[in-house]
Design an enzyme around this catalytic site. Structure first.
Site, short mmCIF file in Angstrom:
data_model
loop_
_atom_site.label_atom_id
_atom_site.label_comp_id
_atom_site.label_asym_id
_atom_site.label_seq_id
_atom_site.Cartn_x
_atom_site.Cartn_y
_atom_site.Cartn_z
N SER A 240 -15.51 -30.36 18.19
CA SER A 240 -15.50 -29.12 18.86
C SER A 240 -14.65 -29.39 20.25
O SER A 240 -14.91 -30.44 20.82
CB SER A 240 -17.03 -28.74 19.33
OG SER A 240 -17.17 -27.77 20.38
N TYR B 223 -26.07 -29.56 22.25
CA TYR B 223 -24.71 -29.52 21.53
C TYR B 223 -23.56 -30.74 22.00
O TYR B 223 -23.12 -31.41 21.30
CB TYR B 223 -24.23 -28.12 21.65
CG TYR B 223 -23.04 -27.98 20.49
CD1 TYR B 223 -23.32 -27.89 19.15
CD2 TYR B 223 -21.84 -27.68 21.01
CE1 TYR B 223 -22.21 -27.56 18.28
CE2 TYR B 223 -20.87 -27.37 20.05
CZ TYR B 223 -21.17 -27.29 18.61
OH TYR B 223 -20.04 -27.17 17.79
#
Ligand code: NAP
Length: 239
Positions: free
Chosen positions: A135, A148
């Site tokens: 990501s 995250y």
């Protein structure tokens, strides 16, 4: 005009392939001729033309080993895509230990389990391609991303160590780090009505990420696409 099927005869395993990016990746690899083995918790075990679905929670080693056994019955895997993941935005003070552990279990530990379970099949044949969906959060810090970003920075570290350990083997590894992609992952955040987030219409589409995976896995065997960063054309990382 005949279809472009460079992956004919190959077996591709995709985790988290019941929806979103994983489903798009599975469809694109299937369209390119691969037999695709899709893993997700909400899939039922099933096999049809060049498709095998396996119900699998990738955080559970026993289930990952069962999925690998089912994939091997199809054939030795050529491509494994570590895609399954979860996401939430919570500032550190609101992130419970359970929240943090759940995020790491899916986004990081499961990638380790899948890599460790499938790599021996790559080693046996001296080839294979492990693709990891990271990501923008694997290298950029956003407020609210303690869990995250920890999982995604971790997965980048895992990718780099695996790549270093595989140097000289011919086995290929790719880290693909997308910015925001319009999937159900964003449903809780509701970016269209929350200031500071990329609106869904400006986000990447799952097929954009799938096309990048297809690019990486269809290069000549001498080429290793180590990393791809994919961002929306109109994008400002939120502050
Ligand atoms: N969307 C974005 O903006 C974006 C941006 C960058 C990176 N990513 C990454 O891309 C990946 C896919 O995200 P997405 O946007 O496609 O999310 P999504 O639409 O929420 O899909 C997540 C997928 O992961 C599967 N999954 C979740 N937990 C699982 C588990 N324990 N075992 C097996 N499968 C599991 C889900 O299937 P089941 O629920 O059926 O198990 C589903 O197929 C994630 O790693 C995410 O971090 C997404």
């Amino acid at each position: 005009m005949s279809a472009w099927t460079p992956l004919t005869g190959q077996v591709a395993v995709v985790t988290g392939a019941s929806r979103g990016i994983g489903l798009a990746v599975a469809d694109v690899l299937h369209g390119a001729g691969a037999h695709v083995v899709r893993l997700a918790r909400s899939l039922k075990d099933a096999t049809s033309e060049r498709r095998t679905d396996v119900r699998c929670d990738v955080t559970d080693q026993t289930q990952v080993e069962r999925a690998a056994a089912m994939a091997l019955k199809v054939g030795a895997p050529d491509i494994v895509v570590n895609n399954a993941g979860m996401f939430f935005i919570k500032r550190l003070a609101e992130t419970s230990a359970g929240d943090f552990a759940a995020m790491l279990a899916v986004n990081l530990t499961a990638c380790f389990l899948v890599a460790r379970t499938f790599l021996p099949a790559f080693h046996k044949r001296g080839r294979g391609h492990l693709v990891t969906i990271g990501s923008v959060s694997d290298h950029h810090a956003f407020p609210g991303s303690a869990a995250y970003a920890s999982s995604k920075f971790g997965v980048r570290g895992l990718h780099e160590v695996i790549a270093a350990e595989l140097a000289g083997t011919g086995i290929r590894t790719t880290l693909l780090s997308p910015g925001p992609v319009d999937t159900t992952l964003w449903d809780e955040v509701d970016p269209d009505s929350t200031p500071g987030f990329t609106k869904r219409a400006a986000m990447l589409k799952p097929s954009d990420v799938a096309d990048a995976v297809l690019f990486a896995v269809t290069r000549p065997a001498r080429v290793n696409v180590d990393a791809i960063s994919l961002l929306p054309a109109v994008y400002t990382p939120r502050d």
